[in-house]
Scaffold this motif. Structure first.
Motif, PDB file in Angstrom:
ATOM      1  N   ASP A 201      -0.453  15.100  44.636  1.00  0.00           N
ATOM      2  CA  ASP A 201      -1.887  15.375  44.562  1.00  0.00           C
ATOM      3  C   ASP A 201      -2.375  16.023  45.866  1.00  0.00           C
ATOM      4  OD1 ASP A 201      -4.222  15.445  43.237  1.00  0.00           O
ATOM      5  OD2 ASP A 201      -4.671  13.298  43.387  1.00  0.00           O
ATOM      6  N   ALA A 202      -1.966  15.449  46.976  1.00  0.00           N
ATOM      7  CA  ALA A 202      -2.382  15.967  48.282  1.00  0.00           C
ATOM      8  C   ALA A 202      -1.807  17.354  48.508  1.00  0.00           C
ATOM      9  CB  ALA A 202      -1.917  15.021  49.389  1.00  0.00           C
ATOM     10  N   TRP A 203      -0.574  17.524  48.061  1.00  0.00           N
ATOM     11  CA  TRP A 203       0.079  18.827  48.211  1.00  0.00           C
ATOM     12  C   TRP A 203      -0.662  19.905  47.414  1.00  0.00           C
ATOM     13  CZ3 TRP A 203       3.628  21.351  44.566  1.00  0.00           C
ATOM     14  CH2 TRP A 203       4.277  22.466  45.112  1.00  0.00           C
ATOM     15  N   ILE A 204      -0.976  19.600  46.167  1.00  0.00           N
ATOM     16  CA  ILE A 204      -1.716  20.565  45.332  1.00  0.00           C
ATOM     17  C   ILE A 204      -3.092  20.840  45.945  1.00  0.00           C
ATOM     18  CG2 ILE A 204      -2.854  20.906  43.084  1.00  0.00           C
ATOM     19  CD1 ILE A 204       0.129  21.247  42.881  1.00  0.00           C
ATOM     20  N   ASP A 205      -3.749  19.796  46.428  1.00  0.00           N
ATOM     21  CA  ASP A 205      -5.067  19.975  47.035  1.00  0.00           C
ATOM     22  C   ASP A 205      -5.029  20.912  48.243  1.00  0.00           C
ATOM     23  OD1 ASP A 205      -6.701  18.594  45.343  1.00  0.00           O
ATOM     24  OD2 ASP A 205      -6.488  16.679  46.388  1.00  0.00           O
ATOM     25  N   SER A 206      -3.896  20.945  48.905  1.00  0.00           N
ATOM     26  CA  SER A 206      -3.797  21.794  50.097  1.00  0.00           C
ATOM     27  C   SER A 206      -3.633  23.264  49.726  1.00  0.00           C
ATOM     28  CB  SER A 206      -2.607  21.349  50.954  1.00  0.00           C
ATOM     29  OG  SER A 206      -1.384  21.714  50.340  1.00  0.00           O
ATOM     30  N   ALA A 218      -2.104  21.763  37.028  1.00  0.00           N
ATOM     31  CA  ALA A 218      -1.468  20.687  37.793  1.00  0.00           C
ATOM     32  C   ALA A 218      -2.386  19.469  37.880  1.00  0.00           C
ATOM     33  CB  ALA A 218      -1.119  21.184  39.188  1.00  0.00           C
ATOM     34  N   LYS A 219      -3.653  19.701  38.161  1.00  0.00           N
ATOM     35  CA  LYS A 219      -4.586  18.582  38.318  1.00  0.00           C
ATOM     36  C   LYS A 219      -4.808  17.839  37.012  1.00  0.00           C
ATOM     37  CE  LYS A 219      -6.943  20.190  42.422  1.00  0.00           C
ATOM     38  NZ  LYS A 219      -8.058  20.967  42.976  1.00  0.00           N
ATOM     39  N   PRO A 308       3.310  23.076  34.656  1.00  0.00           N
ATOM     40  CA  PRO A 308       3.481  21.649  34.973  1.00  0.00           C
ATOM     41  C   PRO A 308       4.825  21.337  35.636  1.00  0.00           C
ATOM     42  CG  PRO A 308       2.590  21.905  32.782  1.00  0.00           C
ATOM     43  CD  PRO A 308       2.950  23.291  33.256  1.00  0.00           C
ATOM     44  N   PHE A 309       5.868  21.990  35.167  1.00  0.00           N
ATOM     45  CA  PHE A 309       7.191  21.709  35.715  1.00  0.00           C
ATOM     46  C   PHE A 309       7.335  22.218  37.154  1.00  0.00           C
ATOM     47  CE2 PHE A 309       7.547  22.057  31.122  1.00  0.00           C
ATOM     48  CZ  PHE A 309       8.056  20.802  30.834  1.00  0.00           C
ATOM     49  N   HIS A 310       6.689  23.333  37.423  1.00  0.00           N
ATOM     50  CA  HIS A 310       6.828  23.925  38.756  1.00  0.00           C
ATOM     51  C   HIS A 310       5.850  23.367  39.782  1.00  0.00           C
ATOM     52  CE1 HIS A 310       9.130  26.832  36.388  1.00  0.00           C
ATOM     53  NE2 HIS A 310       9.710  27.180  37.522  1.00  0.00           N
TER      54      HIS A 310
END
Length: 569
Positions: A201-206, A218-219, A308-310
RNA sequence: GGCUAGGUAGCUCAGCUGGUUAGAGCACACGACUCAUAAUCGUGGGGUCGGGGGUUCAAGUCCCCCCCUCGCCA
């Protein structure tokens, strides 16, 4: 010089892909790879075939061949088509490779050691006649909800109700037709993605600069319902990477293989290793941040179904390994390309498939249309009318005719060499200023992977050449001031190699023809437009080229429209 | 039913953190040119920015409600 690692989502081995698949990953990835190479950067462009799983086994059985043999043949078919489309992979690998087998097993062991795998016992349908467990969609029966007789184990295609195989009335195996099915217990390994939810989650947010399409998908998976779910990474199959623990059978997982979605993205690494084993190169320099990959920019290209997989499963594998593998820096995802008011359909043969496309027109025609209409912000649509107009107008009239008019003019007035004499004036200064502005804009769009905008800018650059000729009118000047006409022709002829270099990422074959006609090998990027427009000196010989792009006639278009409406079996 | 992304000229689409008369390409009309694949270049007509309400000096751009497409999921 920067280093770019670029991967395209890997196409499944089973069958030939349609234009929607092509424009969703391989083609834009190729555009980006070609552009970065043209700018002088070091590029590793990787793709492969995704070969494991039940569909491959069944397709092989249908073809009456061992699955390994079937995959080898189909891989070559896909590789040949990729060459036809001029996809410039540094390596086109195979997920069934020994390298991938080893790496996949390695990652599984690392995840197990990190406590990120757990065993789950579940019940699944087993077919005695087929001697195998059946995935839900390979079981059919009567829908308990609507009475439809060919409902699948996961969903009824008639009433769309989600089903469990045990719900079906008179269930039978799609493979053999056998009704001798029973529920059996089976154990599987699950990747504990839920334990990594916060980290992911933090990684995607960045990733604030990623396409909204990428992060929103992703979210959704991260936050919807109960949040990110653990995922089974093994299957009861024979065709796949065997579940092994450091070379020995994995206790409790005997006879099982890893799920195709676990080993497929690992093939990006493995394919690079395949490349290294073939060429003697160093693959870890691209993938291990402790072995030189910390300065690599890694970009992935894919259709939205692969997101989603990536964004989650594959990063969970990488992060969970506790080893310094390179994580993706940017994910460029695409919506779908529809075909003439509906979807492409492999089963109904609706739409144009990659092999057929190349049978009727050269790769550049398709590359140009697909890229200039790439489904970036929303689903987009292929229609034959639109295809015909774009190709005829952009490629034949604007670019092709430009090359034709100036080479033929020069040949008839001065002969087949750049003429001598004359001087530049305001019109040339204006052209150089405009081209400089537009080329810088083109670079910006290409760096940002704004594909449609890049195509529009490139087209405007082509148009500028016609505007210049129209304004300077060398055919008039020739009557009163032949030297002036010579200066114009000399500059205009220099535009051809300039256009070739700029256009090569989109239309590589035409670019080669243009450079060939101008008898130059210089592919350096036009950093300085003025210098580029004097690169070929007076006296340099050229060859008046054949028609660069022929036009699509109305009858042809109507013909293709009928042919691809949906009859392929 | 839930979620995502959309609904801007005839068509395909641009319009970033709200700001002068809403843009491009194609198509259409007219004009220029005649070197060229009857190609090119210029000019112009055309949009109450899905509908309604609200915030604001100011909204296509923010908020609310509704309608419609596409996709994913249940």
């Amino acid at each position: 010089m920067a280093r770019h690692l670029i991967t395209s989502a890997i196409p499944y081995i089973n069958g030939i892909k349609h234009l929607g698949n092509l424009v969703g990953s391989q083609l834009p990835a190729d555009l980006f790879a070609r552009y970065q190479r043209a700018r002088g950067h070091e590029v590793m462009f990787i793709c492969a075939t995704d070969e494991h799983g039940t569909p491959a086994e069944l397709a092989a059985a249908k073809a009456g061949k061992p699955v390994a043999e079937y995959c080898t043949e189909m891989h070559e078919v896909q590789a040949e088509i990729a060459r036809g489309f001029k996809l410039s992979f540094d390596h086109f690998g195979r997920s069934s490779s020994a390298q991938n087998r080893k790496l996949t097993q390695h990652f599984a062991v690392q995840l197990a050691k990190a406590g990120l795998l757990r065993e789950v016992t579940e019940k699944q349908m087993y077919s005695k006649a087929d001697g195998r467990f059946l995935p839900d969609r390979y079981i059919e029966g009567t829908c308990p909800n609507c009475g439809f007789e060919s409902a699948r184990g996961d969903q009824c295609d008639n009433c769309t109700k989600q089903l469990d195989p045990v719900d079906l009335i008179n269930p039978h195996s799609v493979i053999s037709g056998s009704t001798d099915l029973e529920l059996r217990e089976t154990k599987h390994l699950f990747l504990r993605q839920s334990a990594m939810k916060d980290q992911l989650d933090a990684w995607i947010d960045s990733k604030t600069d990623w396409p909204i399409l990428t992060t929103s998908i992703a979210k959704k998976w991260l936050h919807d319902g109960d949040g990110l779910q653990d995922r089974g990474i093994t299957r009861d199959l024979s065709w796949g990477v065997p579940a092994q623990f450091e070379g020995a059978p994995w206790s409790g997982m005997e006879g099982k293989v890893f799920y195709v979605w676990f080993d497929a993205p690992i093939e990006y690494l493995a394919a690079t290793q395949e490349w290294a084993d073939k060429t003697g190169g160093d693959w870890e320099r691209w993938w291990r941040t402790d072995k030189g990959a910390d300065d690599v920019t890694y970009t992935e290209f894919m259709g939205k179904d692969n997101v989603p997989f990536h964004t989650l499963s594959f990063p969970a594998t990488i992060l969970g390994s506790n080893e310094p593998w390179k994580l993706v820096d940017y994910i460029k995802s695409f919506n779908y390309l529809n075909y003439d008011g509906g979807q492409f359909s492999t089963s109904r043969g609706r739409g144009v498939f990659m092999d057929q496309a190349l049978e009727i027109l050269p790769a550049d025609y398709w590359r140009w249309w697909l890229l200039s209409h790439a489904p970036e912000s929303a689903d987009s649509e292929f229609t034959w009318e639109n295809f015909q107009t774009s190709v005829n107008k952009d490629l034949a009239d604007v670019l092709g005719n430009f090359v034709s008019r100036i080479t033929k003019f020069t040949r008839s007035k001065f002969g087949e060499a750049l003429p001598e004499g004359g001087a530049w004036g305001e019109q040339e200064d204006a052209l150089i200023a405009e081209l400089t502005t537009r080329i810088r804009a083109y670079e910006t769009h290409m760096e940002a992977m704004d594909i449609r905008k890049s195509a529009a800018e490139l087209r405007a650059i082509w148009v500028a050449g016609n505007e210049y000729l129209q304004a300077s009118a060398p055919w008039s000047a020739f009557k009163t001031d032949p030297d002036r006409a010579a200066a114009i022709a000399r500059l205009a002829l220099n535009l051809i190699p300039l256009y070739a270099v700029l256009s090569a990422p989109f239309i590589p074959d035409a670019a080669d023809s243009m450079l060939g006609a101008m008898q130059t090998e210089d592919r350096s990027w036009p950093q300085d437009v003025k210098a580029a427009l004097t690169a070929l000196p007076a006296g340099h010989a050229f060859v008046t080229p054949e028609v660069l792009f022929r036009k699509i006639a109305d009858e042809e278009r109507e013909d293709w429209q009928k042919r691809f409406a949906g009859t392929r079996d």
